[in-house]
Design an enzyme around this catalytic site. Sequence first.
Site, mmCIF file in Angstrom:
data_model
loop_
_atom_site.group_PDB
_atom_site.id
_atom_site.type_symbol
_atom_site.label_atom_id
_atom_site.label_comp_id
_atom_site.label_asym_id
_atom_site.label_seq_id
_atom_site.Cartn_x
_atom_site.Cartn_y
_atom_site.Cartn_z
ATOM 1 N N GLY A 16 0.828 -1.211 0.000
ATOM 2 C CA GLY A 16 0.000 0.000 0.000
ATOM 3 C C GLY A 16 0.855 1.251 0.000
ATOM 4 C CB SER A 18 -0.230 3.638 -4.514
ATOM 5 O OG SER A 18 -1.229 2.976 -3.769
ATOM 6 N NE ARG A 19 -4.945 5.297 -3.043
ATOM 7 C CZ ARG A 19 -5.985 4.991 -2.293
ATOM 8 N NH1 ARG A 19 -6.590 5.918 -1.591
ATOM 9 N NH2 ARG A 19 -6.447 3.756 -2.254
ATOM 10 C CB VAL A 68 -3.160 -7.444 1.227
ATOM 11 C CG1 VAL A 68 -1.830 -6.802 0.882
ATOM 12 C CG2 VAL A 68 -4.191 -6.429 1.678
ATOM 13 C CG ASN A 99 0.732 1.204 4.928
ATOM 14 O OD1 ASN A 99 0.351 1.885 5.869
ATOM 15 N ND2 ASN A 99 0.433 1.511 3.662
ATOM 16 C CB SER A 149 -5.937 1.650 13.979
ATOM 17 O OG SER A 149 -6.810 2.720 14.294
ATOM 18 C CE1 TYR A 162 -8.853 -0.163 9.755
ATOM 19 C CE2 TYR A 162 -9.115 1.096 11.782
ATOM 20 C CZ TYR A 162 -8.400 0.809 10.625
ATOM 21 O OH TYR A 162 -7.232 1.485 10.366
ATOM 22 C CE LYS A 166 -5.362 -1.386 10.715
ATOM 23 N NZ LYS A 166 -4.288 -1.732 9.757
ATOM 24 C CB ILE A 195 -3.499 9.652 9.446
ATOM 25 C CG1 ILE A 195 -2.871 8.974 10.684
ATOM 26 C CG2 ILE A 195 -2.440 10.360 8.603
ATOM 27 C CD1 ILE A 195 -2.123 9.875 11.625
HETATM 28 P P1 NAP Z 1 -5.092 5.160 2.143
HETATM 29 O O1 NAP Z 1 -4.600 6.549 1.968
HETATM 30 O O2 NAP Z 1 -6.507 4.835 1.848
HETATM 31 O O3 NAP Z 1 -4.117 4.186 1.308
HETATM 32 C C1 NAP Z 1 -4.356 2.819 1.345
HETATM 33 C C2 NAP Z 1 -3.243 2.092 0.640
HETATM 34 O O4 NAP Z 1 -3.470 0.685 0.773
HETATM 35 C C3 NAP Z 1 -3.195 2.375 -0.841
HETATM 36 O O5 NAP Z 1 -1.848 2.286 -1.273
HETATM 37 C C4 NAP Z 1 -4.036 1.249 -1.450
HETATM 38 O O6 NAP Z 1 -3.675 0.912 -2.784
HETATM 39 C C5 NAP Z 1 -3.669 0.101 -0.515
HETATM 40 N N1 NAP Z 1 -4.712 -0.904 -0.433
HETATM 41 C C6 NAP Z 1 -6.007 -0.751 -0.093
HETATM 42 N N2 NAP Z 1 -6.657 -1.928 -0.138
HETATM 43 C C7 NAP Z 1 -5.756 -2.849 -0.543
HETATM 44 C C8 NAP Z 1 -5.818 -4.236 -0.814
HETATM 45 N N3 NAP Z 1 -6.953 -4.946 -0.681
HETATM 46 N N4 NAP Z 1 -4.685 -4.862 -1.208
HETATM 47 C C9 NAP Z 1 -3.540 -4.161 -1.343
HETATM 48 N N5 NAP Z 1 -3.420 -2.855 -1.125
HETATM 49 C C10 NAP Z 1 -4.519 -2.195 -0.735
HETATM 50 O O7 NAP Z 1 -4.882 4.668 3.657
HETATM 51 P P2 NAP Z 1 -3.865 5.135 4.811
HETATM 52 O O8 NAP Z 1 -4.566 6.110 5.655
HETATM 53 O O9 NAP Z 1 -2.568 5.484 4.241
HETATM 54 O O10 NAP Z 1 -3.796 3.782 5.651
HETATM 55 C C11 NAP Z 1 -2.641 2.954 5.631
HETATM 56 C C12 NAP Z 1 -2.704 2.024 6.813
HETATM 57 O O11 NAP Z 1 -2.814 2.784 8.013
HETATM 58 C C13 NAP Z 1 -3.894 1.068 6.804
HETATM 59 O O12 NAP Z 1 -3.500 -0.193 7.309
HETATM 60 C C14 NAP Z 1 -4.872 1.722 7.768
HETATM 61 O O13 NAP Z 1 -5.729 0.771 8.352
HETATM 62 C C15 NAP Z 1 -3.922 2.318 8.774
HETATM 63 N N6 NAP Z 1 -4.452 3.441 9.546
HETATM 64 C C16 NAP Z 1 -4.951 4.550 8.942
HETATM 65 C C17 NAP Z 1 -5.430 5.579 9.732
HETATM 66 C C18 NAP Z 1 -6.008 6.841 9.131
HETATM 67 O O14 NAP Z 1 -6.714 7.567 9.868
HETATM 68 N N7 NAP Z 1 -5.726 7.165 7.878
HETATM 69 C C19 NAP Z 1 -5.409 5.491 11.128
HETATM 70 C C20 NAP Z 1 -4.887 4.337 11.703
HETATM 71 C C21 NAP Z 1 -4.406 3.321 10.912
HETATM 72 P P3 NAP Z 1 -4.346 1.676 -4.056
HETATM 73 O O15 NAP Z 1 -3.803 3.086 -4.037
HETATM 74 O O16 NAP Z 1 -3.887 0.933 -5.255
HETATM 75 O O17 NAP Z 1 -5.810 1.642 -3.850
#
Ligand code: NAP
Length: 257
Positions: A16, A18-19, A68, A99, A149, A162, A166, A195
């Site tokens: 993950g 890419s973003r 994944v 991630n 998380s 969720y 986690k 985030i």
């Molecule tokens: P995000 O901006 O939505 O990015 C998600 C990333 O995961 C993207 O690169 C996406 O790929 C990839 N992804 C999504 N579903 C997938 C799948 N089924 N198989 C493979 N790759 C997949 O999310 P983020 O906020 O950076 O979150 C990253 C991690 O941090 C996650 O585990 C999330 O649970 C955790 N987290 C996030 C927050 C928050 O508030 N943002 C808080 C706590 C924990 P594509 O770009 O190709 O779609």
Amino acid sequence: MSATSTTSQKIALITGGSRGIGRDTVLRLAQRGIGVILTYNTNREEAEKVCALAQAAGVDALALPLDVAKSDTFGAFAAQVREALQTMKADRFDYLVNNAGTSSTATLSNGTATELDLQFAVHFKAPFLLTQTLLPLINDGGRIVNISSGLARFAMNGRAIYGPMKAAVEALTRYMALELGPRRIAVNVVAPGAIATDFSGGVVRDNPEVNKAVAGHTALGRAGLPGDVGPVIAALLSDDLGWVNAQRIEVAGGMLI
Ligand code: NAP
């Protein structure tokens, strides 16, 4: 299996990448001279952009597709990683960041078996089986960071699947650390607070009310940014933090303390 790479450049694999948090992690690692293999699910264009930025920082960078949720593809993915490593003149890589993730807003009342299965597949089964599959390709003395998380510690409405998933990856982290200690592989888990990314429809970033509420719950008075988390993951992969093992590190500016 014992393993040591032939290249002097350290290499990280970030799922993950890419973003969001994964993207920031890739770029922080590239700034530290670490080569990167990042994965994307659907967003190849963004992944290629991240690769270009990492390459501009002077390291090898390559993007591979990976869903994944589809653990039956992990063997084929490992073969692709092996090929990618060859282009980087390496046999193995050093750091794995589990991630990739997707949100779920299910409650106890409306959560379905389908949603449970998907969240389990993405947030627990994938870190477990992907790590297991990739272990022969990780150098002894390497490092793993899983992403949890804040919602594993505190409860909020709409996170009944969720949050517990986690929590499971946090427990898994300790078991990974126990089992991989003999190979000198340290395993830690980073638990971000809310985030501002695309996650959950970009709600923390784009919904002013949610953003304000998060800031109100946070001692440092604002929602988190990807740039608050990526450097922590990069630091955990550095030699300076080499003796930190089996730890949960919350990166949340003091959310709901
Ligand atoms: P995000 O901006 O939505 O990015 C998600 C990333 O995961 C993207 O690169 C996406 O790929 C990839 N992804 C999504 N579903 C997938 C799948 N089924 N198989 C493979 N790759 C997949 O999310 P983020 O906020 O950076 O979150 C990253 C991690 O941090 C996650 O585990 C999330 O649970 C955790 N987290 C996030 C927050 C928050 O508030 N943002 C808080 C706590 C924990 P594509 O770009 O190709 O779609």
